[in-house]
Design a protein around this motif. Sequence first.
Motif, short mmCIF file in Angstrom:
data_model
loop_
_atom_site.label_atom_id
_atom_site.label_comp_id
_atom_site.label_asym_id
_atom_site.label_seq_id
_atom_site.Cartn_x
_atom_site.Cartn_y
_atom_site.Cartn_z
N GLN A 1 50.51 29.63 38.48
CA GLN A 1 49.38 28.72 38.93
C GLN A 1 48.85 30.09 40.19
OE1 GLN A 1 50.35 24.97 40.34
NE2 GLN A 1 52.09 24.79 39.11
N CYS B 1 56.89 29.26 37.44
CA CYS B 1 55.15 28.07 37.86
C CYS B 1 55.00 28.25 39.07
CB CYS B 1 56.35 27.13 37.66
SG CYS B 1 55.61 25.22 37.94
N VAL C 1 59.04 20.74 38.94
CA VAL C 1 57.82 21.65 38.64
C VAL C 1 57.02 21.67 40.16
CG1 VAL C 1 56.10 21.65 37.32
CG2 VAL C 1 57.87 20.98 36.24
#
Length: 257
Positions: free
Chosen positions: A72, A68, A122
């Motif tokens: 990003q 994650c 998350v």
Amino acid sequence: MYERNGVKYGVTEQEQANTQEEQPWSRKNETQNMQRAYTGMNINKREKEQSAEQIYLELDEHMKKALCFHEQLADYFCFLGLQGFKRKLEYQYMCEVAEGRKLHHKYINIHKKLIPVHQVEVIQFIPREWSKYTTEDVNDNVLPKFVKSAIEQYKEWEEETKELYEEMWQKCINVGLVVDAEYISTLVEDVTKELKKINRMHEQLNGTGYNAVSIHSMQDKYHEKYKKKYNEEYTNKEVKQTQYQCYHFYSFPLFFL
């Protein structure tokens, strides 16, 4: 009362039986000792299995968060128009995917079990307010601030990763999970190498004061380097193999055809 050849005379049969039961080598005591040892072995084995499961759960959770984070961060640099840094993070994202699969494969092979399914929180790395803007709103005035923030968080993430892997390695050593410790030591080596690259990048950018011109000048080098690595390791294997076969086919002398 006297004794001859290990047999006592002048004592009753009951006293003789009691004496034999008290001997340390009696079958009863031997059985009890074996039962205790077997129970201890079972407890030790169960504790090791529980420790292994917890260690792999922690590693799995961190690796999922790493996916994650790197995804990003790749989007972050892409949004800022920094294609070289974006390529580097895309490559690292794919490395994390491969390493996550390897983690599960190792656990199944070593412990004959599956890593339990679990939820992972998350990570929100990209500022939420960025959703209000477009790439057209980005200019060189904002680059120093945003790039410095990203690189510092990137460096911090890899440092925390190294600390976690070292901690998990030590836990394996403490409970006797030798094979697992050997595998985790490779994770420590990999993240140590990655951290050196990030520290070098951090020092180079610090040296320029995160000047926008210097940031842009770094992009071509990173773009070419990690585009090549990405393609070689994750997209071009079949193409390369086909090219290799074609080359060798056409390089044979005609009388072989």
